[in-house]
Design an enzyme around this catalytic site. Structure first.
Site, short mmCIF file in Angstrom:
data_model
loop_
_atom_site.label_atom_id
_atom_site.label_comp_id
_atom_site.label_asym_id
_atom_site.label_seq_id
_atom_site.Cartn_x
_atom_site.Cartn_y
_atom_site.Cartn_z
N GLY A 60 25.55 38.61 31.60
CA GLY A 60 25.36 37.72 32.73
C GLY A 60 25.40 36.24 32.41
O GLY A 60 25.08 35.42 33.27
N TRP A 62 27.95 34.12 31.91
CA TRP A 62 28.89 33.35 32.75
C TRP A 62 28.44 33.35 34.20
O TRP A 62 28.62 32.36 34.90
CB TRP A 62 30.30 33.93 32.62
CG TRP A 62 31.02 33.45 31.40
CD1 TRP A 62 30.48 33.03 30.23
CD2 TRP A 62 32.44 33.32 31.24
NE1 TRP A 62 31.46 32.67 29.35
CE2 TRP A 62 32.67 32.83 29.94
CE3 TRP A 62 33.52 33.60 32.07
CZ2 TRP A 62 33.96 32.60 29.44
CZ3 TRP A 62 34.81 33.37 31.58
CH2 TRP A 62 35.02 32.87 30.28
N ASP A 80 31.12 44.68 35.63
CA ASP A 80 31.19 45.06 34.21
C ASP A 80 30.97 46.57 34.11
O ASP A 80 30.35 47.18 34.98
CB ASP A 80 30.12 44.33 33.39
CG ASP A 80 30.47 44.30 31.90
OD1 ASP A 80 30.82 43.21 31.40
OD2 ASP A 80 30.40 45.35 31.24
N ASP A 96 33.99 50.93 35.33
CA ASP A 96 35.13 50.67 34.45
C ASP A 96 36.25 50.02 35.25
O ASP A 96 36.85 50.64 36.13
CB ASP A 96 35.60 52.00 33.84
CG ASP A 96 36.70 51.83 32.82
OD1 ASP A 96 37.31 50.74 32.75
OD2 ASP A 96 36.97 52.80 32.08
N ASP A 121 35.72 37.28 30.94
CA ASP A 121 35.37 37.26 29.51
C ASP A 121 35.45 38.68 28.96
O ASP A 121 34.80 39.02 27.97
CB ASP A 121 33.96 36.68 29.33
CG ASP A 121 33.72 36.16 27.92
OD1 ASP A 121 34.69 35.71 27.28
OD2 ASP A 121 32.57 36.20 27.46
N LYS A 161 39.66 35.25 28.87
CA LYS A 161 39.69 35.39 27.41
C LYS A 161 40.91 36.20 27.02
O LYS A 161 41.19 37.24 27.62
CB LYS A 161 38.42 36.09 26.92
CG LYS A 161 38.46 36.39 25.42
CD LYS A 161 37.10 36.58 24.82
CE LYS A 161 36.35 37.78 25.33
NZ LYS A 161 35.00 37.85 24.76
#
Length: 207
Positions: A60, A62, A80, A96, A121, A161
């Site tokens: 958490g 970000w 997530d 997922d 990320d 990312k």
């Protein structure tokens, strides 16, 4: 069970890490918060009242940074595969991201509201075998870019990312076709030995 030298080195690096200490001091859930804070300081991608999607959000860090900037008038949808402790005014979807049902739940949560910014990320569980890890990492990047292409408003931004390696050049080219400007960022808080970088794409061109 005795710790391996690798795990001992990781633990020492973790607890000696100034960003870990800063996160504890500042109330952030992870050192990753400072990567986004650095990018925000340079590029001002977050603004009050924005609608933002945060992929790979747990634990958490970000989402905390984003929530503080966008404020009560903003809207944040986070997702997530791992659990994430709740953050006020953040809609969290656990699952997922590679599964169609989870992807659909994220789209449903977004609804008809145009999104100003998608941040990611995400990274797969790394095996240490680059030939296996790189394709899995790029697959997550491709899914995130696909989501961004579906939900961003014209002029919206995308931060992700990404790891240098096979598939990177093609991905960079695809992002340039979808956005007005694409830049690479390597925050100081990103560990030197890490291959991670952040691709920042600005000015989504829309359909």
């Amino acid at each position: 069970m005795a710790r391996s030298k690798t795990s001992q080195r990781w633990l020492k690096e973790h607890f000696d890490d100034p960003y870990v200490k800063m996160a504890q001091r500042d109330g952030y859930r992870s050192r990753a918060s400072y990567k986004l804070l650095e990018i925000q300081e340079k590029d001002r991608i977050l603004r009050p009242g924005m609608t933002v999607v945060d992929l790979g959000a747990a634990p958490g860090g970000w989402s905390q940074v984003t929530s503080r900037v966008i404020g009560d008038r903003g809207r944040l949808i986070a997702s997530d595969i791992l659990e994430m402790d709740s953050i006020p005014d953040v809609t969290f979807i656990q699952g997922d991201f590679t599964e169609d049902a989870v992807f659909a739940r994220i789209l449903e949560a977004i609804g008809e509201h145009p999104v100003d910014l998608v941040i990611s990320d995400m990274a797969p569980n790394m095996s240490g075998v680059r030939a296996a890890d790189q394709p899995r990492a790029m697959y997550l990047c491709e899914l995130a870019l696909d989501l961004a292409g579906r939900v961003l408003r014209p002029g919206g931004d995308f931060l992700i990312k990404i790891f240098q390696g096979e598939g990177f050049d093609q991905y960079h080219k695809q992002a340039r076709e979808m956005f007005d400007k694409v830049q690479m960022r390597k925050p100081l808080s990103s560990r030197d030995r890490s291959r991670e970088q952040y691709l920042l794409a600005r000015g989504f061109r829309g359909e």
